[in-house]
Design a protein around this motif. Structure first.
Motif, PDB file in Angstrom:
ATOM      1  N   THR A 135       0.847  -1.182   0.000  1.00 52.97           N
ATOM      2  CA  THR A 135       0.000   0.000   0.000  1.00 52.97           C
ATOM      3  C   THR A 135       0.888   1.239   0.000  1.00 52.97           C
ATOM      4  OG1 THR A 135      -0.143  -0.123   2.422  1.00 52.97           O
ATOM      5  CG2 THR A 135      -1.979  -1.055   1.182  1.00 52.97           C
ATOM      6  N   VAL A 136       0.393   2.306  -0.620  1.00 50.17           N
ATOM      7  CA  VAL A 136       1.060   3.606  -0.568  1.00 50.17           C
ATOM      8  C   VAL A 136       0.194   4.517   0.286  1.00 50.17           C
ATOM      9  CG1 VAL A 136       1.768   5.636  -1.887  1.00 50.17           C
ATOM     10  CG2 VAL A 136       2.205   3.351  -2.799  1.00 50.17           C
ATOM     11  N   HIS A 137       0.835   5.197   1.267  1.00 49.77           N
ATOM     12  CA  HIS A 137       0.144   6.069   2.205  1.00 49.77           C
ATOM     13  C   HIS A 137       0.691   7.484   2.097  1.00 49.77           C
ATOM     14  CE1 HIS A 137      -1.485   2.683   4.767  1.00 49.77           C
ATOM     15  NE2 HIS A 137      -0.667   2.081   3.920  1.00 49.77           N
ATOM     16  N   ALA A 138      -0.189   8.474   2.236  1.00 47.48           N
ATOM     17  CA  ALA A 138       0.206   9.881   2.299  1.00 47.48           C
ATOM     18  C   ALA A 138      -0.434  10.493   3.541  1.00 47.48           C
ATOM     19  CB  ALA A 138      -0.250  10.628   1.046  1.00 47.48           C
ATOM     20  N   TYR A 139       0.358  11.261   4.283  1.00 46.77           N
ATOM     21  CA  TYR A 139      -0.119  11.895   5.511  1.00 46.77           C
ATOM     22  C   TYR A 139       0.213  13.379   5.484  1.00 46.77           C
ATOM     23  CZ  TYR A 139      -0.044   7.072   7.126  1.00 46.77           C
ATOM     24  OH  TYR A 139      -0.234   5.718   7.240  1.00 46.77           O
ATOM     25  N   SER A 140      -0.750  14.189   5.944  1.00 46.58           N
ATOM     26  CA  SER A 140      -0.531  15.619   6.028  1.00 46.58           C
ATOM     27  C   SER A 140      -1.212  16.149   7.288  1.00 46.58           C
ATOM     28  CB  SER A 140      -1.111  16.318   4.807  1.00 46.58           C
ATOM     29  OG  SER A 140      -0.957  17.714   4.930  1.00 46.58           O
ATOM     30  N   PRO A 141      -0.520  16.868   8.163  1.00 44.51           N
ATOM     31  CA  PRO A 141       0.931  16.976   8.136  1.00 44.51           C
ATOM     32  C   PRO A 141       1.561  15.618   8.377  1.00 44.51           C
ATOM     33  CG  PRO A 141       0.079  17.792  10.225  1.00 44.51           C
ATOM     34  CD  PRO A 141      -1.117  17.458   9.362  1.00 44.51           C
ATOM     35  N   GLY A 142       2.872  15.575   8.434  1.00 41.73           N
ATOM     36  CA  GLY A 142       3.558  14.308   8.669  1.00 41.73           C
ATOM     37  C   GLY A 142       3.150  13.677   9.989  1.00 41.73           C
ATOM     38  N   LEU A 143       3.521  12.432  10.153  1.00 47.61           N
ATOM     39  CA  LEU A 143       3.154  11.683  11.356  1.00 47.61           C
ATOM     40  C   LEU A 143       4.064  12.039  12.523  1.00 47.61           C
ATOM     41  CD1 LEU A 143       2.390   8.135   9.937  1.00 47.61           C
ATOM     42  CD2 LEU A 143       0.782   9.866  10.718  1.00 47.61           C
ATOM     43  N   SER A 144       3.713  13.083  13.236  1.00 44.14           N
ATOM     44  CA  SER A 144       4.485  13.461  14.411  1.00 44.14           C
ATOM     45  C   SER A 144       4.060  12.656  15.630  1.00 44.14           C
ATOM     46  CB  SER A 144       4.343  14.959  14.689  1.00 44.14           C
ATOM     47  OG  SER A 144       2.989  15.271  14.938  1.00 44.14           O
ATOM     48  N   GLU A 145       2.889  12.041  15.541  1.00 42.60           N
ATOM     49  CA  GLU A 145       2.405  11.191  16.632  1.00 42.60           C
ATOM     50  C   GLU A 145       1.467  10.117  16.089  1.00 42.60           C
ATOM     51  OE1 GLU A 145      -0.598  13.046  19.260  1.00 42.60           O
ATOM     52  OE2 GLU A 145      -0.413  14.784  17.949  1.00 42.60           O
ATOM     53  N   MET A 146       1.537   8.977  16.695  1.00 41.07           N
ATOM     54  CA  MET A 146       0.595   7.877  16.455  1.00 41.07           C
ATOM     55  C   MET A 146       0.324   7.260  17.817  1.00 41.07           C
ATOM     56  SD  MET A 146       1.831   5.949  12.978  1.00 41.07           S
ATOM     57  CE  MET A 146       0.632   4.661  13.173  1.00 41.07           C
ATOM     58  N   THR A 147      -0.926   7.121  18.160  1.00 42.10           N
ATOM     59  CA  THR A 147      -1.277   6.576  19.460  1.00 42.10           C
ATOM     60  C   THR A 147      -1.786   5.154  19.292  1.00 42.10           C
ATOM     61  OG1 THR A 147      -1.911   8.785  20.193  1.00 42.10           O
ATOM     62  CG2 THR A 147      -2.692   6.922  21.522  1.00 42.10           C
ATOM     63  N   PRO A 148      -1.117   4.181  19.929  1.00 43.77           N
ATOM     64  CA  PRO A 148      -1.650   2.821  19.892  1.00 43.77           C
ATOM     65  C   PRO A 148      -2.891   2.735  20.785  1.00 43.77           C
ATOM     66  CG  PRO A 148       0.327   2.904  21.263  1.00 43.77           C
ATOM     67  CD  PRO A 148       0.138   4.272  20.669  1.00 43.77           C
ATOM     68  N   HIS A 149      -3.782   1.834  20.424  1.00 44.22           N
ATOM     69  CA  HIS A 149      -5.006   1.597  21.187  1.00 44.22           C
ATOM     70  C   HIS A 149      -5.112   0.105  21.500  1.00 44.22           C
ATOM     71  CE1 HIS A 149      -5.920   5.560  19.601  1.00 44.22           C
ATOM     72  NE2 HIS A 149      -7.036   5.601  20.287  1.00 44.22           N
ATOM     73  N   VAL A 150      -5.839  -0.198  22.549  1.00 43.56           N
ATOM     74  CA  VAL A 150      -6.127  -1.579  22.907  1.00 43.56           C
ATOM     75  C   VAL A 150      -7.647  -1.738  22.902  1.00 43.56           C
ATOM     76  CG1 VAL A 150      -6.105  -1.108  25.404  1.00 43.56           C
ATOM     77  CG2 VAL A 150      -5.668  -3.421  24.580  1.00 43.56           C
ATOM     78  N   TRP A 151      -8.110  -2.911  22.461  1.00 41.27           N
ATOM     79  CA  TRP A 151      -9.545  -3.168  22.421  1.00 41.27           C
ATOM     80  C   TRP A 151      -9.978  -3.573  23.826  1.00 41.27           C
ATOM     81  CZ3 TRP A 151     -12.659  -1.860  18.590  1.00 41.27           C
ATOM     82  CH2 TRP A 151     -13.982  -2.291  18.639  1.00 41.27           C
ATOM     83  N   ARG A 152     -10.872  -2.770  24.430  1.00 47.22           N
ATOM     84  CA  ARG A 152     -11.316  -3.017  25.802  1.00 47.22           C
ATOM     85  C   ARG A 152     -12.782  -2.616  25.934  1.00 47.22           C
ATOM     86  NH1 ARG A 152      -7.551  -0.010  29.000  1.00 47.22           N
ATOM     87  NH2 ARG A 152      -6.166  -1.736  28.690  1.00 47.22           N
ATOM     88  N   ALA A 153     -13.571  -3.480  26.523  1.00 42.10           N
ATOM     89  CA  ALA A 153     -14.982  -3.196  26.787  1.00 42.10           C
ATOM     90  C   ALA A 153     -15.724  -2.783  25.520  1.00 42.10           C
ATOM     91  CB  ALA A 153     -15.134  -2.137  27.880  1.00 42.10           C
ATOM     92  N   GLY A 154     -15.421  -3.480  24.395  1.00 43.77           N
ATOM     93  CA  GLY A 154     -16.164  -3.241  23.165  1.00 43.77           C
ATOM     94  C   GLY A 154     -15.779  -2.003  22.397  1.00 43.77           C
ATOM     95  N   ARG A 155     -14.585  -1.462  22.681  1.00 45.32           N
ATOM     96  CA  ARG A 155     -14.143  -0.267  21.963  1.00 45.32           C
ATOM     97  C   ARG A 155     -12.633  -0.109  22.100  1.00 45.32           C
ATOM     98  NH1 ARG A 155     -17.014   4.354  23.376  1.00 45.32           N
ATOM     99  NH2 ARG A 155     -15.324   5.595  22.564  1.00 45.32           N
ATOM    100  N   PRO A 156     -11.988   0.593  21.147  1.00 44.82           N
ATOM    101  CA  PRO A 156     -10.558   0.845  21.296  1.00 44.82           C
ATOM    102  C   PRO A 156     -10.328   1.990  22.283  1.00 44.82           C
ATOM    103  CG  PRO A 156     -11.344   1.736  19.218  1.00 44.82           C
ATOM    104  CD  PRO A 156     -12.514   1.055  19.872  1.00 44.82           C
ATOM    105  N   GLU A 157      -9.345   1.795  23.166  1.00 48.84           N
ATOM    106  CA  GLU A 157      -8.962   2.822  24.110  1.00 48.84           C
ATOM    107  C   GLU A 157      -7.492   3.143  23.937  1.00 48.84           C
ATOM    108  OE1 GLU A 157      -9.954   1.837  28.126  1.00 48.84           O
ATOM    109  OE2 GLU A 157     -12.045   1.406  27.636  1.00 48.84           O
ATOM    110  N   PRO A 158      -7.116   4.417  23.972  1.00 48.01           N
ATOM    111  CA  PRO A 158      -5.700   4.765  23.800  1.00 48.01           C
ATOM    112  C   PRO A 158      -4.854   4.173  24.925  1.00 48.01           C
ATOM    113  CG  PRO A 158      -7.025   6.728  24.264  1.00 48.01           C
ATOM    114  CD  PRO A 158      -7.963   5.573  24.182  1.00 48.01           C
ATOM    115  N   ILE A 159      -3.662   3.762  24.557  1.00 43.12           N
ATOM    116  CA  ILE A 159      -2.696   3.294  25.543  1.00 43.12           C
ATOM    117  C   ILE A 159      -1.903   4.507  25.985  1.00 43.12           C
ATOM    118  CG2 ILE A 159      -0.692   1.842  25.962  1.00 43.12           C
ATOM    119  CD1 ILE A 159      -1.805  -0.068  23.818  1.00 43.12           C
ATOM    120  N   ILE A 160      -2.036   4.882  27.219  1.00 39.51           N
ATOM    121  CA  ILE A 160      -1.350   6.043  27.771  1.00 39.51           C
ATOM    122  C   ILE A 160      -0.087   5.548  28.477  1.00 39.51           C
ATOM    123  CG2 ILE A 160      -1.516   8.051  29.281  1.00 39.51           C
ATOM    124  CD1 ILE A 160      -3.697   8.164  27.222  1.00 39.51           C
ATOM    125  N   THR A 161       1.066   6.085  28.058  1.00 37.58           N
ATOM    126  CA  THR A 161       2.316   5.658  28.689  1.00 37.58           C
ATOM    127  C   THR A 161       2.905   6.731  29.552  1.00 37.58           C
ATOM    128  OG1 THR A 161       3.559   6.343  26.736  1.00 37.58           O
ATOM    129  CG2 THR A 161       2.931   4.026  26.889  1.00 37.58           C
TER     130      THR A 161
END
Length: 149
Positions: free
Chosen positions: A123-149
């Protein structure tokens, strides 16, 4: 004389056109290791306001649930088949994607992509602005929740 600042923001259609342009490059496959066993991200172009990546997806590889921070994006399937699960507005949707399919998104999309085929997917992907952040999520209680570190 002032310097040109260029394009700083891209519409969904512009991001899709960029992915189509890069996906149509005949030399794209020369950058791919056909024996890859892990998902690989290959930078194709980067400016201050845009990033373009080739993603190599061996069979069964997945992104895991994540978002793209404040970036909008688009992708174009060059080869293979993937499933995309998206979570937006409290609703889970799933779609199968094949060669030639494309998708664009605004900030806030939480999704997971998986190669569902037996061969490499590209696949080819384009992002604007660039990817300065990506937040992983975990599936919990029927929905994705951000993983806070």
């Amino acid at each position: 004389m002032t310097a040109s600042l260029g394009i700083r923001t891209f519409s969904d259609e512009q991001l899709l056109r960029i992915t189509r342009l890069f996906a149509g490059n005949d030399d794209l496959l020369t950058r791919v290791d056909p024996d890859a066993t892990e998902r690989v991200r290959i930078e194709l172009d980067t400016t201050a306001y845009l990033e373009v990546w080739l993603m190599v997806w061996p069979a069964g590889t997945t992104t895991g649930w994540h978002d793209h921070g404040g970036a909008s994006g688009a992708f174009h399937v060059v080869r293979g088949g993937l499933t995309q699960e998206t979570w937006r507005g409290g609703r889970l949707t799933e779609s199968d994607l094949r060669k030639g399919d494309e998708y664009s998104f605004t900030p806030g999309l939480v999704h997971n992509m998986t190669n569902i085929g037996d061969d490499l997917a590209l696949t080819v992907h384009a992002y604007s602005p660039g990817l300065s952040e990506m937040t992983p999520h975990v599936w919990r209680a029927g929905r994705p929740e951000p993983i806070i570190t």
